[in-house]
Design an enzyme around this catalytic site. Structure first.
Site, PDB file in Angstrom:
ATOM      1  N   ARG A 120      65.944  69.710 -41.357  1.00 19.20           N
ATOM      2  CA  ARG A 120      66.993  69.548 -40.337  1.00 19.20           C
ATOM      3  C   ARG A 120      67.080  70.767 -39.443  1.00 19.20           C
ATOM      4  NH1 ARG A 120      71.319  68.505 -44.961  1.00 19.20           N
ATOM      5  NH2 ARG A 120      69.386  67.845 -45.966  1.00 19.20           N
ATOM      6  N   LYS A 165      61.373  74.848 -55.172  1.00 20.06           N
ATOM      7  CA  LYS A 165      61.326  73.556 -55.842  1.00 20.06           C
ATOM      8  C   LYS A 165      60.673  73.724 -57.217  1.00 20.06           C
ATOM      9  CE  LYS A 165      60.793  70.583 -51.741  1.00 20.06           C
ATOM     10  NZ  LYS A 165      62.008  69.774 -51.905  1.00 20.06           N
TER      11      LYS A 165
HETATM   12  N1  BES Z   1      60.991  67.532 -47.818  1.00 17.56           N
HETATM   13  C1  BES Z   1      62.156  67.405 -48.615  1.00 17.56           C
HETATM   14  C2  BES Z   1      62.554  65.935 -48.833  1.00 17.56           C
HETATM   15  C3  BES Z   1      61.591  65.097 -49.607  1.00 17.56           C
HETATM   16  C4  BES Z   1      61.741  64.951 -50.970  1.00 17.56           C
HETATM   17  C5  BES Z   1      60.576  64.420 -48.982  1.00 17.56           C
HETATM   18  C6  BES Z   1      60.861  64.159 -51.686  1.00 17.56           C
HETATM   19  C7  BES Z   1      59.697  63.639 -49.704  1.00 17.56           C
HETATM   20  C8  BES Z   1      59.843  63.507 -51.055  1.00 17.56           C
HETATM   21  C9  BES Z   1      63.318  68.119 -47.952  1.00 17.56           C
HETATM   22  O1  BES Z   1      62.996  69.239 -47.222  1.00 17.56           O
HETATM   23  C10 BES Z   1      64.247  68.572 -49.037  1.00 17.56           C
HETATM   24  O2  BES Z   1      63.824  69.393 -49.791  1.00 17.56           O
HETATM   25  N2  BES Z   1      65.454  68.037 -49.072  1.00 17.56           N
HETATM   26  C11 BES Z   1      66.398  68.377 -50.066  1.00 17.56           C
HETATM   27  C12 BES Z   1      67.719  68.604 -49.371  1.00 17.56           C
HETATM   28  C13 BES Z   1      68.776  69.183 -50.263  1.00 17.56           C
HETATM   29  C14 BES Z   1      68.405  70.614 -50.636  1.00 17.56           C
HETATM   30  C15 BES Z   1      70.095  69.153 -49.537  1.00 17.56           C
HETATM   31  C16 BES Z   1      66.481  67.214 -51.043  1.00 17.56           C
HETATM   32  O3  BES Z   1      66.410  66.064 -50.616  1.00 17.56           O
HETATM   33  O4  BES Z   1      66.583  67.486 -52.239  1.00 17.56           O
HETATM   34 MN    MN Z   2      62.910  70.991 -48.418  1.00 18.03          MN
END
Ligand code: BES
Ligand code: MN
Ligand code: ZN
Length: 498
Positions: free
Chosen positions: A349, A275
Site C-alpha cells: 500500500r 515473514k
Molecule cells: N505481499 C503480502 C500479501 C500476500 C500474502 C500476497 C500472501 C500473497 C500471498 C503483503 O505485502 C503483506 O505482507 N500483507 C500483510 C499485511 C499485514 C501486515 C497488515 C498480510 O496480509 O499479512
Molecule cells: Mn508484505
C-alpha cells in the site's frame, strides 16, 4: 507450441481431438470418423461411461481404419452452453491430455455446434486460445529434465471449415496470449533475476512494439516526494524504480487515458517485520500486479488497441537491513499526507500510495485501476476462485465484474466505506499503514483510497489468484497472469473506439 488453422480434412498422422456433444448428434467430423473406422467411435462411446459431458474424455489409441496415432474424444457439454469459455476449456483440455503423449503434432477438429451462439470460426479461435494458454511452461531452469518428460507436441492445427475467418478472429486473442505469457514469465522468475532494475528493463524492451517507456530512479522519485515508496526500498541494495508505459492508440493522442497501476514488490521479506520462513519463496511473485500491467500493455500494443492507456508500476524490494525502515517510522508521501509505518510488511500500500498519486496527478486519467498481491486477508475471504474488487464507482465496478465473467477471471466486490477508514487513524501521522480490528483487505483498500481524488478508481486484490496451486482449464499451475485478459476485455468493451 505453434498454432495454425487448416481446412477440415482428416489428418493422416499425429493425434486428433474431436468434440462430442452431450445428448446431441455426432458433429460432422465425428460422424465422418465413425464411418472411416467402421463404427468404432459409436461403439467405444456406448461401451464406456463417456457421455460427452464437459471435462469427460475418451482416448482411442491406434484406432483401426484411421492413420492417426490416437483419437481423443473430448466432451463439449450441451450445445447451447458452448460459449467462448467452454471452447477455451476444450482447447486447454486437449493440450493438457496430449501435449506429452509422444506425438509431434496434434489436430483439433472444430465443427459448428447446434445451439451455440458462436460460429464454428469463432469457436475455433477460442479453442486455439485455450490450447495456447494451457501450453505455457516455465522450464528454462530445468537442465536435467529428460526428453520424454517434456511436451512432445510442437504443432497444433485447428481444423475448421473457414480457417481464414478463424485466423482473423484469433489474431487479437493471440496478442492477449502473448501478454499473458510475458506476465507469467515475469512472475515465475526468481527474485535474483527479477529485481526493480531488471523488471524496469523488461518494460523498456516493449518500446519495440510502439510503447513509450520511461523509468524513474530513486533520485527522481525523491524529487517528487515519494517517501512512501522509497521507504519500502531503503533496506535493499537494489535501487527502487517507477516505470511508466504509454500506449497512444486512440485517434486523439491527447485524449485522457485509462490508467493501470501495479504493485511491483520484486521480493517481500516483510522487512524488519520479517515473514516466517515457510513459503517465503512465494514472495517472488509479489510483483504480480506489476507483471499484469506490463503484460497488458504488451497485449494492447500487439493488437494495436484503439485506446490511450498508461501503465505505471512501482518496483521495490522489501528487505531487512541496517538501512531498512523501522516500525514507527513516519514517511511523507508524494501527496503530502504522512504515514506511520506500523508494520513494514504492509508495504504494498505504501508503494501504491505514491504510484497512484503520481498517475492521477500526471495523467488525469478517465479511470484508474490498480492490481496488487496486497493482503493475505483476501485469501481468507475469497480463496483462489475470485479476486477482490474494491471501487469508488459503481459503473466501473460493474464493467470490471462483467469483463471478468466473460474471460473467466472472476471478481467479487468488497466494501469501500467510511467506517473502515477510521481503523487506519494514527496518533502521530495522517494515517497508519495497518488497520485496527478486522477486515484487513478492506482497510488496505481504504488506505489506497486516501490517495485517490475524484477519479473513478478500482483496486483488485489479486493475492489469492496470482499463483495457481492446481491446473485450471487454461492455466497450468503456477503464475496465472490473472488480470491481463480481464483488463484487455474491459478496454475492448468500454474504452476502445469501435
Ligand atoms: N505481499 C503480502 C500479501 C500476500 C500474502 C500476497 C500472501 C500473497 C500471498 C503483503 O505485502 C503483506 O505482507 N500483507 C500483510 C499485511 C499485514 C501486515 C497488515 C498480510 O496480509 O499479512
Ligand atoms: Mn508484505
Ligand atoms: Zn507484499
Amino acid at each position: 507450441m505453434k498454432i495454425s488453422f487448416a481446412k477440415s480434412a482428416l489428418p493422416a498422422e499425429g493425434a486428433l481431438v474431436v468434440g462430442i456433444l452431450e445428448g446431441g448428434a455426432l458433429t460432422a467430423t465425428a460422424a465422418r470418423l465413425d464411418e472411416a473406422c467402421g463404427g468404432t467411435l459409436t461403439r467405444a462411446i456406448a461401451a464406456s461411461r463417456f457421455e460427452g459431458k464437459k471435462d469427460q474424455s475418451l482416448l482411442l489409441v491406434a484406432p483401426a481404419g484411421l492413420t492417426v496415432s490416437r483419437l481423443l474424444l473430448l466432451g463439449l457439454g450441451k450445445g447451447e452452453k458452448v460459449d467462448a469459455l467452454a471452447a477455451e476449456a476444450f482447447g486447454g483440455g486437449a493440450v493438457a491430455q496430449l501435449a506429452a503423449a509422444g506425438d509431434a503434432q496434434m489436430a483439433i477438429a472444430v465443427d459448428a455446434v447446434e445451439g451455440s451462439t458462436l460460429t464454428a470460426a469463432a469457436l475455433a479461435a477460442h479453442v486455439a486460445l485455450g490450447a495456447r494458454l494451457r501450453s505455457y511452461r516455465f522450464d528454462k531452469y530445468r537442465t536435467t529434465e529428460k526428453k520424454d518428460e517434456k511436451p512432445s507436441v510442437k504443432k497444433v492445427a485447428v481444423l475448421v471449415d473457414d480457417p481464414a475467418a478463424a485466423k482473423k478472429l484469433y489474431a487479437p486473442l493471440e496478442a492477449v496470449a502473448d501478454g499473458v505469457f510475458l506476465t507469467r514469465d515475469l512472475a515465475s522468475e526468481p527474485a535474483n533475476v527479477i529485481y526493480p532494475e531488471s523488471l524496469a528493463e523488461q518494460a523498456k524492451a516493449l518500446a519495440d512494439l510502439g510503447l513509450e517507456v520511461e523509468v524513474l530512479g530513486e533520485k527522481q522519485m525523491k524529487k517528487l516526494g515519494m517517501g512512501a515508496l522509497l521507504g519500502v526500498g531503503q533496506g535493499s541494495e537494489r535501487e527502487s524504480q517507477l516505470a511508466v508505459l504509454r500506449w497512444s492508440g486512440a485517434a486523439d493522442k491527447e485524449a485522457a487515458p485509462i490508467a493501470f497501476v501495479g504493485k511491483g514488490v520484486t521480493f517481500d521479506t516483510g522487512g524488519i517485520c520479517l515473514k516466517p520462513a515457510a513459503n517465503m519463496e512465494d514472495m517472488k511473485w509479489d510483483m504480480g500486479g506489476a507483471a499484469v500491467v506490463i503484460g497488458l500493455m504488451k497485449a494492447l500494443a500487439l493488437r494495436k488497441a484503439k485506446v490511450n492507456a498508461v501503465g505505471v508500476v512501482g518496483l521495490v524490494e522489501n528487505m531487512p537491513s541496517g538501512t531498512a525502515q523501522r516500525p514507527g517510522d513516519v514517511v511523507t508521501s508524494a501527496s503530502g499526507q504522512t504515514i506511520e509505518v506500523i508494520n513494514t510488511d504492509a508495504e504494498g500500500r505504501l508503494v501504491l500510495a505514491d504510484a497512484l498519486w503520481y498517475t492521477q496527478d500526471r495523467f488525469k486519467p478517465r479511470a484508474i485501476i490498480d492490481l496488487a498481491t496486497l493482503t493475505g486477508a483476501i485469501i481468507v475471504s475469497l480463496g483462489s476462485h475470485y479476486a477482490g474488487l474494491f471501487a469508488n464507482d459503481d459503473a466501473l465496478a460493474g464493467q470490471l465484474t462483467a469483463a471478468g465473467a466473460a474471460v473467466g477471471e472472476k471478481l467479487w466486490r468488497m466494501p469501500v466505506d467510511d467506517p473502515y477508514d477510521k481503523q487506519i487513524k494514527s496518533e502521530i501521522a495522517d494515517m497508519k499503514n495497518v488497520g485496527e480490528g478486522g477486515a484487513g483487505s478492506v482497510t488496505a483498500a481504504m488506505f489506497l483510497k486516501r490517495f485517490i481524488k475524484d477519479t473513478p478508481w478500482a483496486h483488485l486484490d489479486i493475492a489469492g489468484v496470482t499463483w495457481a496451486k492446481k491446473d485450471g482449464p487454461v492455466t497450468p499451475k503456477g503464475a496465472s497472469a490473472f488480470g491481463v485478459r480481464l483488463l484487455d476485455r474491459l478496454v475492448a468493451d468500454q474504452y476502445e473506439q469501435k
